[in-house]
Design a protein around this motif. Structure first.
Motif, PDB file in Angstrom:
ATOM      1  N   PRO A   1      23.893   1.163  77.294  1.00  0.00           N
ATOM      2  CA  PRO A   1      25.020   0.843  76.410  1.00  0.00           C
ATOM      3  C   PRO A   1      25.281   1.918  75.357  1.00  0.00           C
ATOM      4  N   ILE A   2      26.538   1.969  74.924  1.00  0.00           N
ATOM      5  CA  ILE A   2      26.977   2.924  73.894  1.00  0.00           C
ATOM      6  C   ILE A   2      27.612   2.124  72.764  1.00  0.00           C
ATOM      7  N   GLY A   3      27.107   2.313  71.559  1.00  0.00           N
ATOM      8  CA  GLY A   3      27.669   1.642  70.403  1.00  0.00           C
ATOM      9  C   GLY A   3      28.057   2.645  69.342  1.00  0.00           C
ATOM     10  N   ALA A   4      28.276   2.148  68.134  1.00  0.00           N
ATOM     11  CA  ALA A   4      28.625   3.011  67.003  1.00  0.00           C
ATOM     12  C   ALA A   4      27.697   2.754  65.830  1.00  0.00           C
ATOM     13  N   GLY A   5      26.512   2.195  66.126  1.00  0.00           N
ATOM     14  CA  GLY A   5      25.585   1.812  65.082  1.00  0.00           C
ATOM     15  C   GLY A   5      24.620   2.912  64.690  1.00  0.00           C
ATOM     16  N   PRO A   6      23.656   2.582  63.830  1.00  0.00           N
ATOM     17  CA  PRO A   6      22.731   3.588  63.297  1.00  0.00           C
ATOM     18  C   PRO A   6      21.715   4.108  64.304  1.00  0.00           C
ATOM     19  N   PHE A   7      21.487   3.353  65.392  1.00  0.00           N
ATOM     20  CA  PHE A   7      20.575   3.795  66.437  1.00  0.00           C
ATOM     21  C   PHE A   7      21.326   3.876  67.763  1.00  0.00           C
ATOM     22  N   LYS A   8      20.864   4.768  68.631  1.00  0.00           N
ATOM     23  CA  LYS A   8      21.469   4.907  69.960  1.00  0.00           C
ATOM     24  C   LYS A   8      20.454   4.487  71.014  1.00  0.00           C
ATOM     25  N   PHE A   9      20.965   4.010  72.124  1.00  0.00           N
ATOM     26  CA  PHE A   9      20.119   3.567  73.227  1.00  0.00           C
ATOM     27  C   PHE A   9      19.561   4.778  73.963  1.00  0.00           C
ATOM     28  N   ASP A  10      18.265   4.737  74.287  1.00  0.00           N
ATOM     29  CA  ASP A  10      17.641   5.820  75.041  1.00  0.00           C
ATOM     30  C   ASP A  10      17.251   5.402  76.446  1.00  0.00           C
ATOM     31  N   SER A  11      16.474   4.317  76.581  1.00  0.00           N
ATOM     32  CA  SER A  11      16.012   3.938  77.916  1.00  0.00           C
ATOM     33  C   SER A  11      15.578   2.480  77.936  1.00  0.00           C
ATOM     34  N   TRP A  12      15.544   1.937  79.145  1.00  0.00           N
ATOM     35  CA  TRP A  12      15.108   0.555  79.360  1.00  0.00           C
ATOM     36  C   TRP A  12      14.248   0.538  80.612  1.00  0.00           C
ATOM     37  N   THR A  13      12.962   0.313  80.430  1.00  0.00           N
ATOM     38  CA  THR A  13      12.047   0.138  81.551  1.00  0.00           C
ATOM     39  C   THR A  13      11.817  -1.356  81.695  1.00  0.00           C
ATOM     40  N   LYS A  14      12.370  -1.941  82.745  1.00  0.00           N
ATOM     41  CA  LYS A  14      12.355  -3.399  82.898  1.00  0.00           C
ATOM     42  C   LYS A  14      10.940  -3.964  82.798  1.00  0.00           C
ATOM     43  N   ASN A  15      10.836  -5.046  82.059  1.00  0.00           N
ATOM     44  CA  ASN A  15       9.583  -5.771  81.841  1.00  0.00           C
ATOM     45  C   ASN A  15       8.553  -4.990  81.031  1.00  0.00           C
ATOM     46  N   THR A  16       8.943  -3.813  80.518  1.00  0.00           N
ATOM     47  CA  THR A  16       7.981  -2.992  79.793  1.00  0.00           C
ATOM     48  C   THR A  16       8.448  -2.634  78.385  1.00  0.00           C
ATOM     49  N   GLU A  17       9.606  -1.970  78.264  1.00  0.00           N
ATOM     50  CA  GLU A  17      10.046  -1.542  76.943  1.00  0.00           C
ATOM     51  C   GLU A  17      11.503  -1.122  76.950  1.00  0.00           C
ATOM     52  N   ILE A  18      12.104  -1.143  75.750  1.00  0.00           N
ATOM     53  CA  ILE A  18      13.437  -0.609  75.502  1.00  0.00           C
ATOM     54  C   ILE A  18      13.305   0.344  74.325  1.00  0.00           C
ATOM     55  N   LYS A  19      13.817   1.576  74.481  1.00  0.00           N
ATOM     56  CA  LYS A  19      13.696   2.582  73.432  1.00  0.00           C
ATOM     57  C   LYS A  19      15.055   2.917  72.844  1.00  0.00           C
ATOM     58  N   ILE A  20      15.103   3.009  71.516  1.00  0.00           N
ATOM     59  CA  ILE A  20      16.300   3.457  70.816  1.00  0.00           C
ATOM     60  C   ILE A  20      15.883   4.503  69.784  1.00  0.00           C
ATOM     61  N   SER A  21      16.822   5.338  69.382  1.00  0.00           N
ATOM     62  CA  SER A  21      16.507   6.376  68.399  1.00  0.00           C
ATOM     63  C   SER A  21      17.680   6.572  67.449  1.00  0.00           C
ATOM     64  N   LYS A  22      17.432   7.252  66.333  1.00  0.00           N
ATOM     65  CA  LYS A  22      18.444   7.437  65.302  1.00  0.00           C
ATOM     66  C   LYS A  22      19.656   8.174  65.868  1.00  0.00           C
ATOM     67  N   PHE A  23      20.844   7.669  65.538  1.00  0.00           N
ATOM     68  CA  PHE A  23      22.107   8.301  65.933  1.00  0.00           C
ATOM     69  C   PHE A  23      22.512   9.282  64.840  1.00  0.00           C
ATOM     70  N   ALA A  24      22.435  10.567  65.163  1.00  0.00           N
ATOM     71  CA  ALA A  24      22.639  11.609  64.148  1.00  0.00           C
ATOM     72  C   ALA A  24      24.022  11.563  63.516  1.00  0.00           C
ATOM     73  N   ASP A  25      25.038  11.120  64.267  1.00  0.00           N
ATOM     74  CA  ASP A  25      26.415  11.119  63.768  1.00  0.00           C
ATOM     75  C   ASP A  25      26.871   9.744  63.297  1.00  0.00           C
ATOM     76  N   TYR A  26      25.910   8.877  62.980  1.00  0.00           N
ATOM     77  CA  TYR A  26      26.275   7.548  62.474  1.00  0.00           C
ATOM     78  C   TYR A  26      27.107   7.683  61.203  1.00  0.00           C
ATOM     79  N   SER A  27      28.227   6.960  61.156  1.00  0.00           N
ATOM     80  CA  SER A  27      29.189   7.118  60.072  1.00  0.00           C
ATOM     81  C   SER A  27      29.071   6.080  58.970  1.00  0.00           C
TER      82      SER A  27
END
Length: 553
Positions: A223-249
């Motif tokens: 997914p793509i949003g406009a929030g403070p963090f951006k989606f990086d990866s989703w390993t099913k049944n294990t983890e979801i990773k997000i990281s800081k969105f450098a251009d967050y407004s």
């Protein structure tokens, strides 16, 4: 709809942007609701996660496992203050109305999606049209029901595909939405909706970039949003990773570089990892650690407890799925057979409050004892009601729950109370994980009763009623339907002020009591625990982690 479909103060009667813009929370949290050290900027943390039911499309996510991730990566028109739940403008520069029926939304310029494109008015209108359209079977569709033209976007057929043939919707666009220019759009509702601006911070109202429409399924996987963090990866049944969105407004960012939602199949395992400093934050303490406040000993100075806008209930199955629970007197008998105070004391160490109605005490308009005697433990009256209903004809009662969270103990205790009071066998029935559990419910394959937790989407009494019990509502898992209830919701939404709206919503809650639409169990407090590596841990009014303050020491 094709197929079936997640306060401190209520703000009703909003008539101008001034009130919305002025609504804000403030003040420092007390020591029992946060770890107060400022912490450093940067770094990575891990938090407890769980399996989302569906791909991460904002309008098709109505549960917390996916919602917690989407809230971190999305920005909406309105942002809810973490401590008070008061709405504050986010992407919206202003939301204006003179009559609570015609709204003009003006956006701030320069807000960016995480694909680099600018957030414009069409990104809201196009997203909302997609969610509302019956052919897309989005779980959040019901939230757009107040907007003019919603009925025309719904499919009218029956069977497995209500959108086939003559049942196809007349249009896939809401006539009540109009783009005026790149940064302005208008909303026209069917009737006056006094709290519409308050609702617009919920996930279903998030904008999506143009790229979403090329492949909604692929978007849900990344997914793509406009929030403070951006989606990086989703390993099913294990983890979801997000990281800081450098251009967050926006102004609601955080200090962390990245967050990993570690998906657990067992809350005790997550809790033990927090004790061992292998997991940084857990947002639910297992019942085994609540006994005698064990979690406070295990995690000294690393825990908190706070009342939040969450209620636990037991739902009845839709009549077409399992007709054995259709009799109102039977439902009342089951409710009166449950010893809520003892379960709260023995299983939760008094960290819950036995529910006396369907609305959380944290919202304005809450009315104590709305459920009446049906929510009061009384084995004799319960047995008499069961006899009036002609007994239970389904053999044994069942209450299903997701086994990847700490529900086993209280569900078993509830079944034991029912069995002892009514003399009918009751079995606690585990389902492997939350995603599977929710899919069985939304696919209408769940027989017997099942646990239902509701975390408010926005700070309003209406949110505890309409999405759960309105006819055709996206989270109406029991297919409850009452013309009287629906009419009272409409009258409440159109009320001239908050007091008048609350009175109508309370009448609507009274209808739920008459029909015993579900069994209210208890109002929740959130218990959090964290590792010795983090600080700034706060719980929002919604019972979620406040990522804006979370930091490494």
């Amino acid at each position: 709809m094709r197929g079936t479909t997640r306060t401190v103060a209520m703000l009703a009667g909003i008539t101008s942007v001034a009130l919305l813009a002025a609504a804000c929370g403030g003040g420092d949290s007390s020591d029992d609701t946060s770890s107060s050290a400022a912490g450093k900027t940067g770094g990575a943390v891990t938090v407890r996660g769980c399996n989302p039911q569906n791909p991460l499309v904002p309008g098709n996510t109505n549960e917390t496992c996916g919602g917690n991730v989407l809230d971190a990566i999305s920005a909406k028109l309105v942002h809810y203050n973490p401590e008070t739940a008061a709405p504050e403008n986010d992407i919206a520069d202003k939301i204006e109305t003179a009559d609570n029926q015609n709204f003009t939304v003006t956006l701030k310029k320069g807000y960016k999606f995480q694909d680099g494109t600018e957030v414009k008015a069409k990104n809201f209108v196009d997203a909302w049209n997609w969610v509302a359209a019956g052919e897309n079977a989005a779980l959040g569709s019901y939230f757009f029901d107040p907007i003019e033209g919603y009925a025309e976007t719904q499919c009218t057929g029956s069977g497995d595909d209500p959108c086939a043939g003559a049942g196809k919707a007349k249009t896939n666009k809401l006539s009540g939405l109009a783009v005026k220019d790149d940064y302005t759009f208008t909303i026209k509702t069917k009737e006056k909706v006094s709290n519409l601006p308050v609702r617009l911070g919920y996930t279903a109202f998030a904008p999506v970039p143009d790229s979403f429409f090329n492949d909604p399924k692929a978007f849900g996987e990344k997914p793509i949003g406009a929030g403070p963090f951006k989606f990086d990866s989703w390993t099913k049944n294990t983890e979801i990773k997000i990281s800081k969105f450098a251009d967050y407004s926006g102004k609601f960012g955080g200090k962390l570089d990245s967050i990993t939602f570690k998906i657990y199949q067992d809350d005790d395992a997550a809790y033990n990892d927090v004790i061992a400093n292998q997991l940084d934050v857990i947002d639910t303490i297992p019942s085994s650690a609540l006994i005698d406040d064990k979690y406070k000993t295990d995690l000294p100075d690393r825990n908190l407890s706070k009342a939040v806008g969450v209620i636990q209930a037991i739902n009845f199955p839709p009549a077409k799925t399992d007709p054995n629970y259709s009799d109102v007197k039977l439902r009342q008998a089951i409710s009166m057979a449950i010893d809520r105070p003892t379960i709260v004391k023995q299983i939760f160490n008094g960290t819950r409050e036995p529910a006396t109605g369907w609305v959380s005490p944290v919202v304005d308009g809450y009315k104590a004892n709305a459920c009446g005697e049906s929510c009061v433990f009384d084995p004799a009256k319960a047995k008499a009601k069961l006899d009036e209903a002609g007994g239970f004809k389904g053999g044994k009662m069942t209450i299903s729950y997701n086994a990847d969270a700490s529900h086993k103990a209280w569900v078993e205790a509830t079944c034991n109370s029912i069995k002892t009071s009514l003399g009918v066998d009751c079995v606690a029935t585990p389902v492997v994980d939350f995603a599977t559990f929710r899919s069985q419910i939304t696919d209408r394959k769940m027989k017997g009763m099942f646990r239902a937790g509701w975390q408010m989407d926005y700070p309003s009494i209406e949110n505890f009623l309409a999405p759960l019990y309105g006819t055709g509502a996206g989270s109406n898992d029991s297919d409850y339907s009452s013309a009287q209830f629906d009419q009272l919701l409409k009258e409440a939404a159109a009320a001239k002020d908050g007091a008048a709206a609350n009175a109508k919503y309370q009448e609507a809650e009274g209808v739920l009591a008459s029909d015993m639409a579900s069994i209210p169990m208890w109002y929740s407090t959130a218990q959090f625990g964290w590792s010795n590596k983090v600080t700034g841990v706060k719980v929002t009014a919604f019972g979620t982690i406040d990522f804006s303050t979370l930091a490494l020491k």
